[in-house]
Design an enzyme around this catalytic site. Structure first.
Site, PDB file in Angstrom:
ATOM      1  N   LYS A  19       0.833  -1.224   0.000  1.00  0.00           N
ATOM      2  CA  LYS A  19       0.000   0.000   0.000  1.00  0.00           C
ATOM      3  C   LYS A  19       0.856   1.257   0.000  1.00  0.00           C
ATOM      4  CE  LYS A  19      -2.129  -1.366   3.780  1.00  0.00           C
ATOM      5  NZ  LYS A  19      -1.681  -2.745   3.897  1.00  0.00           N
ATOM      6  N   GLN A 227      -2.807  -2.006   7.715  1.00  0.00           N
ATOM      7  CA  GLN A 227      -3.210  -3.406   7.861  1.00  0.00           C
ATOM      8  C   GLN A 227      -4.130  -3.766   6.678  1.00  0.00           C
ATOM      9  OE1 GLN A 227      -3.375  -1.379  11.022  1.00  0.00           O
ATOM     10  NE2 GLN A 227      -1.233  -1.946  10.968  1.00  0.00           N
TER      11      GLN A 227
HETATM   12  P1  IMP Z   1      -1.314  -5.758  16.316  1.00  0.00           P
HETATM   13  O1  IMP Z   1      -1.858  -4.898  15.223  1.00  0.00           O
HETATM   14  O2  IMP Z   1       0.078  -5.388  16.726  1.00  0.00           O
HETATM   15  O3  IMP Z   1      -2.260  -5.865  17.451  1.00  0.00           O
HETATM   16  O4  IMP Z   1      -1.168  -7.243  15.715  1.00  0.00           O
HETATM   17  C1  IMP Z   1      -2.318  -8.036  15.377  1.00  0.00           C
HETATM   18  C2  IMP Z   1      -2.060  -8.867  14.121  1.00  0.00           C
HETATM   19  O5  IMP Z   1      -2.016  -7.998  13.006  1.00  0.00           O
HETATM   20  C3  IMP Z   1      -0.740  -9.627  14.141  1.00  0.00           C
HETATM   21  O6  IMP Z   1      -0.920 -10.868  13.461  1.00  0.00           O
HETATM   22  C4  IMP Z   1       0.195  -8.734  13.329  1.00  0.00           C
HETATM   23  O7  IMP Z   1       1.219  -9.462  12.726  1.00  0.00           O
HETATM   24  C5  IMP Z   1      -0.784  -8.194  12.307  1.00  0.00           C
HETATM   25  N1  IMP Z   1      -0.382  -6.884  11.778  1.00  0.00           N
HETATM   26  C6  IMP Z   1      -0.477  -5.685  12.386  1.00  0.00           C
HETATM   27  N2  IMP Z   1      -0.023  -4.701  11.592  1.00  0.00           N
HETATM   28  C7  IMP Z   1       0.345  -5.285  10.442  1.00  0.00           C
HETATM   29  C8  IMP Z   1       0.867  -4.778   9.203  1.00  0.00           C
HETATM   30  O8  IMP Z   1       1.071  -3.582   9.008  1.00  0.00           O
HETATM   31  N3  IMP Z   1       1.130  -5.704   8.249  1.00  0.00           N
HETATM   32  C9  IMP Z   1       0.879  -7.033   8.423  1.00  0.00           C
HETATM   33  N4  IMP Z   1       0.382  -7.548   9.552  1.00  0.00           N
HETATM   34  C10 IMP Z   1       0.126  -6.676  10.555  1.00  0.00           C
END
Ligand code: IMP
Length: 475
Positions: A19, A227
């Site tokens: 992105k 995300q």
């Molecule tokens: P959190 O966002 O740190 O709470 O992580 C939750 C889930 O989202 C985990 O599996 C992370 O690896 C995934 N995740 C969070 N941000 C990203 C991103 O920018 N790219 C890919 N995966 C993400």
């Protein structure tokens, strides 16, 4: 006055679709870029003339001269991470002052959010999500629990002090009781964050007003998703998701721009698929093929360095992402990664216990029973890097893209075949519908026309091309 154009950029898979690069390329044609969800868990990589920028909080539009950047109210802001990024950008000569704005209503991540997250992730009996350990989930929990600290509150030193004291009392007790964590000191936390607040203050604005004013003045706004669909708190593979509304609906709530002001939704998908962290991934592959995709696609997390799980395009999920977000254009990234393959498998449907299954399971355990039905498309075994137009792509690569388009419910508007800005092709219909006319391209066009008229030149200057076709190959 005519209102400005708008487009949401949204990830269609589990993030890391590229992105950042797409926002950077398209920012040429937008006046403002606004982030609407997530925090510094995102890692948006942009490569400009060989120089690599990894942006976590600041929208990628900041790298484009003349483009304003907004961190919307739907984002959770870690003040220290924000200041670190601002410092990096200033040192790289990027203009942030007067050009970058932070919503006064965005919620703030504080050290106790990280403490709670680290404890919870490693606690026995809890589902390990594999988070980025940035405190994202606990910060959104406090927001929804109506006990969060917003950027406006951060700037109010009395409120900051009392919030930190009360929160530390509560969180220290919880973290000690549940996870045996060491307590955090509220006084030193207050000192550090009060200092950070002073440095953040000049960036703070009512960004909903700023964005709506920009639109009313005919300026174009791009909403930069972070995300992706399958990590969305409501629509993703719960509980293996992030804690924000990453899908296109989040662009409205996360910025204060009304849903009926959003014209285009651009879904970004890799030409294959990856996921980082735990959770379902039906079309995941292991072994040599996964290693090949990982090596060719450099599939290592931009934020955590974790190696990404790799697999094939999953059409049931792509169709789901199209439906949830209202995707009307796809951007396919990293096509070049597939250049060496003899054949390219695509998951065209799901089966459970041998029976065709059309829906996306709501339960993570439901995914465990899913068996992917694959169709193998012939590989093209030729380099796609540097292809100038869709017609320049090897025939079989074109067929692969047309297949994805036919099966996924939206047209392909852009294809990316490498990390640099100019390794991107825009399809003419997309450029015309989504990008033109913008205020910037119109004024650039008329000033170029004026100057070539002044020169009395009859030659067709390349700068006379619509701005949508510069910096990327639109054929
Ligand atoms: P959190 O966002 O740190 O709470 O992580 C939750 C889930 O989202 C985990 O599996 C992370 O690896 C995934 N995740 C969070 N941000 C990203 C991103 O920018 N790219 C890919 N995966 C993400």
């Amino acid at each position: 006055m005519k209102r400005g154009k708008t487009a949401v950029i949204v990830g269609a898979q589990w993030g890391d679709e590229g992105k950042g690069k797409i926002v950077d390329v398209l920012s040429h044609n937008f006046s403002v870029v606004a982030r609407y969800a997530g925090g510094h868990n995102a890692g948006h990589t942009v490569i400009i003339k060989g120089k690599k920028f990894v942006l976590q909080l600041v929208p990628c539009g900041v790298l484009r001269k003349g483009c304003r950047s907004v961190i919307g109210n739907g984002v959770v802001l870690d003040p220290l991470a924000f200041l670190k990024e601002v410092k990096m950008l200033r040192e790289a000569g990027v203009q942030v002052d007067g050009n970058l704005f932070v919503s006064n209503r965005a919620h703030v991540i504080l050290p106790y959010h990280r403490m709670i997250e680290m404890g919870a992730e490693n606690a026995p009996g809890r589902v390990k999500i594999g988070t980025t350990s940035r405190g994202i989930g606990p910060a959104y929990e406090d927001k929804m629990g109506r006990r969060g600290l917003r950027v406006a509150d951060l700037l109010d030193s009395k409120l900051l002090k009392s919030t930190i004291e009360n929160a530390c009392r509560e969180k220290n007790m919880i973290a000690h009781a549940l996870f045996n964590s060491d307590p955090l000191d509220p006084d030193s936390m207050y000192d550090e964050y009060a200092r950070a607040a002073e440095q953040i203050a000049p960036f703070v604005a009512d960004t909903a007003v700023l964005l709506n004013q920009a639109l009313a003045e005919g300026k174009s706004v791009m909403f930069e998703g972070a995300q992706a669909t399958m990590l969305d708190i409501d629509h993703g593979t719960y509980p293996f998701v992030t804690s924000s509304s990453c899908t296109s609906g989040g662009a409205a709530t996360g910025t204060g721009v009304a849903p009926n002001a959003i014209q285009n939704v651009i879904g970004i998908t890799k030409a294959y698929c990856t996921r980082v962290g735990g959770g379902p991934f039906p079309s995941e592959v292991q072994g040599e093929v996964a290693d090949l995709l990982r090596a060719r696609g450099n599939e290592y997390g931009a934020v955590t360095g974790r190696s990404r799980r790799c697999g094939w395009v999953d059409l049931p999920l792509l169709r789901y992402a199209q439906m949830i977000n209202g995707v009307n254009w796809w951007v396919v990234t990293k096509l070049d990664v597939l250049d060496v393959l003899d054949e390219v498998p695509v998951c065209v449907g799901y089966k459970i216990n041998g029976k065709k299954y059309d829906s996306i399971p709501a339960l993570a355990t439901g995914f465990e029973q899913v068996e992917c039905v694959y169709e193998k498309l012939p590989g093209w075994k030729k380099s796609t890097e540097g292809a100038e137009s869709f017609d320049d792509l090897p025939k079989k690569a074109q067929e692969y893209l047309r297949f994805l388009e036919r099966e996924s419910g939206a047209k392909i508007g852009m294809v990316s075949t490498g990390p640099e800005r100019d390794q991107t092709m825009l399809l003419p219909e997309f450029a015309a519908e989504v990008l033109e006319p913008t205020e910037k391209s119109q004024s650039e066009k008329s000033s170029t026309e004026k100057s070539s008229a002044q020169k009395g030149s009859s030659e067709k200057s390349s700068a006379k091309k619509p701005a949508s076709q510069k910096g990327a190959k639109a054929k």
